[in-house]
Motif scaffolding. Structure first.
Motif, PDB file in Angstrom:
ATOM      1  N   GLY A   1     -14.625  51.844  11.412  1.00 53.50           N
ATOM      2  CA  GLY A   1     -15.771  51.017  11.874  1.00 53.50           C
ATOM      3  C   GLY A   1     -17.233  51.843  11.748  1.00 53.50           C
ATOM      4  O   GLY A   1     -18.356  51.449  12.632  1.00 53.50           O
TER       5      GLY A   1
ATOM      6  N   GLN B   1     -13.504  47.630   7.598  1.00 57.68           N
ATOM      7  CA  GLN B   1     -13.303  47.784   8.824  1.00 57.68           C
ATOM      8  C   GLN B   1     -14.595  48.005   9.599  1.00 57.68           C
ATOM      9  O   GLN B   1     -14.663  48.328  10.447  1.00 57.68           O
TER      10      GLN B   1
ATOM     11  N   SER C   1     -12.906  42.806   4.955  1.00 58.07           N
ATOM     12  CA  SER C   1     -11.427  41.993   5.038  1.00 58.07           C
ATOM     13  C   SER C   1     -11.569  41.290   6.223  1.00 58.07           C
ATOM     14  O   SER C   1     -12.358  41.622   7.427  1.00 58.07           O
TER      15      SER C   1
ATOM     16  N   TYR D   1      -8.850  40.151   7.606  1.00 56.70           N
ATOM     17  CA  TYR D   1      -7.422  40.474   8.056  1.00 56.70           C
ATOM     18  C   TYR D   1      -7.502  40.236   9.846  1.00 56.70           C
ATOM     19  O   TYR D   1      -8.353  40.622  10.332  1.00 56.70           O
TER      20      TYR D   1
ATOM     21  N   LYS E   1      -8.948  42.746  12.401  1.00 57.96           N
ATOM     22  CA  LYS E   1     -10.270  43.340  12.246  1.00 57.96           C
ATOM     23  C   LYS E   1     -10.973  43.020  13.238  1.00 57.96           C
ATOM     24  O   LYS E   1     -10.900  41.676  13.943  1.00 57.96           O
ATOM     25  N   ASN E   2     -12.450  43.469  13.474  1.00 59.41           N
ATOM     26  CA  ASN E   2     -13.452  42.839  14.375  1.00 59.41           C
ATOM     27  C   ASN E   2     -13.748  41.341  14.131  1.00 59.41           C
ATOM     28  O   ASN E   2     -13.799  40.693  15.029  1.00 59.41           O
TER      29      ASN E   2
ATOM     30  N   GLY F   1     -11.849  38.758  12.582  1.00 54.24           N
ATOM     31  CA  GLY F   1     -10.619  38.225  11.971  1.00 54.24           C
ATOM     32  C   GLY F   1     -10.321  36.961  11.828  1.00 54.24           C
ATOM     33  O   GLY F   1     -10.554  36.244  12.608  1.00 54.24           O
TER      34      GLY F   1
ATOM     35  N   HIS G   1     -13.796  49.501  15.250  1.00 50.71           N
ATOM     36  CA  HIS G   1     -12.534  48.999  14.559  1.00 50.71           C
ATOM     37  C   HIS G   1     -11.251  49.705  15.261  1.00 50.71           C
ATOM     38  O   HIS G   1     -10.474  49.125  15.777  1.00 50.71           O
TER      39      HIS G   1
END
Ligand SMILES: Cc1ncc(COP(=O)(O)O)c(C=O)c1O
Length: 373
Positions: A135, A160, A181, A183, A186-187, A189, A287
């Protein structure tokens, strides 16, 4: 006390009604792929990342692959990157038949060391791909300068680092293409896999849009061979709900990081422990909050586990030592900083909803650790 590495439930509870309304909206529309929600997300992310274009795709891994495809990376080309990252960073290069050329990291930021990059440039270097690890942005100015001087485009692996900055510039806005991303951990998400690309150039953006839909600008005419990597409406709807809270959440993560660092510095530890470096000229979105415990990492993680504190290693095996990359000819000792980081670092729980009590407990648990030697 129990402190899990991540608690997604806590965030969900705070936005449950909005999420459910968004999901209901998509279900009612029965439009599931690349529709209004995706377009809205693309507009918002482009604005958020200070770029002209944003192009949704199916994952951060696909974003990296699409970025390299859009820059014509092919067999025989070389792509310079870091050996200390998630596997996808190296895999996207290899999948195109190109060669990952690794450059060791800076031991404090864990990002690629720009002072070593010039030596890795050859006539075959097609792209440089720094990763904004944990991050925090890689130190971009020297890389951008090298890129300009050698005519080498830059892809930012910002998977990230959404919202991180380097001298006021947002992650994903400095290179030619940024890759993110969504995902779930993640921050920002989603509720499954998802990703997005950012680009400033109109032609690059148009090509990325084409490449994500099998290389065709319409359903039945294909200018080139692309991949199927579309973003779902459900994912985009969830992300549209979450995006307005992202800065608040990332600031909270940074605040938790500051608290940990202070608590740990104030503790009288019986062993060396290195807290994360935060660049003064950037924004770190934490992150991950990653510590370094030379010689004691594994025993300390075991101790944390025995006291119900989650922790995890990102990443235990540097990319150059992965079995699938043996053919590249790298060996142990080639990138000593990445290898040391893989052996000595680990992440603590660090998310917006973590309480101060939990943080004090984590710090006290670390303080009670007695090294075995
Ligand atoms: C640095 C980095 N690059 C790429 C990726 C790939 O993203 P995804 O998991 O969405 O495919 C990740 C995700 O974990 C990542 O951390």
């Amino acid at each position: 006390m129990n402190v899990p590495l991540l608690d997604l439930q806590a965030q969900f509870v705070s936005i449950r009604d909005d999420l459910q309304r968004a999901v209901e909206r998509v279900m009612s529309s029965q439009r599931f792929v690349l529709g209004d929600e995706v377009r809205r997300l693309e507009t918002s992310i482009a604005e958020y990342c200070q770029t002209k274009h944003a192009i949704g795709c199916a994952s951060g891994s696909d974003a990296l692959l699409l970025a390299l495809m859009a820059l014509d990376v092919k067999a025989g080309d070389e792509v310079i990157t870091t050996p200390f990252s998630f596997f996808a960073t190296g895999a996207c290069i290899a999948r195109l038949g190109a060669r990952p050329v690794f450059v060791d990291i800076d031991p404090r930021s864990y990002n690629i060391d720009p002072s070593r990059v010039a030596d890795a440039i050859t006539p075959r270097t097609k792209v440089m791909m720094p990763v904004h690890i944990y991050g925090q942005c890689a130190w971009m100015d020297p890389l951008l300068d090298l890129g300009r001087r050698h005519g080498i485009p830059i892809v930012e692996d910002a998977a990230q680092a959404i919202g991180a900055t380097d001298n006021g510039r947002r992650a994903g806005s400095m290179g030619d293409i940024g890759c993110f991303s969504f995902y779930p951990t993640k921050n920002l998400g989603g509720a499954g896999d998802g990703g997005i690309l950012t680009a400033g150039d109109d032609d690059v953006a148009a090509r990325l849009r084409r490449l994500r839909t099998h290389g065709g600008s319409n359903e039945y005419e294909h200018e080139e061979v692309g991949i199927n990597s579309r973003l779902d409406e459900l994912q985009a709807a969830v992300l549209n709900v979450k995006l307005p809270s992202l800065d608040k959440w990332s600031d909270e993560r940074a605040r938790k990081a500051e608290i940990y660092t202070k608590l740990l510095h104030d503790s009288d530890l019986r062993f060396p422990l290195v807290t994360p470096q935060v660049r003064p000229d950037g924004r770190h979105i934490f992150h991950q909050y990653v510590l370094r415990a030379p010689g004691n990492r594994d025993a300390l993680m075991e101790h944390l586990k025995n006291h119900s504190v989650g922790s995890k290693i990102y990443y235990p095996i540097p990319l150059h030592l992965q079995k699938c990359f043996q053919y590249l000819g790298y060996k142990k000792g080639d990138f000593p900083e990445a290898e040391a980081a893989a052996n000595e670092t680990f992440a603590l729980p660090c998310y917006p909803e973590l309480t101060e009590e939990q943080q004090v407990y984590v710090a006290e648990t670390i303080r009670s650790f007695v090294p075995q030697h």
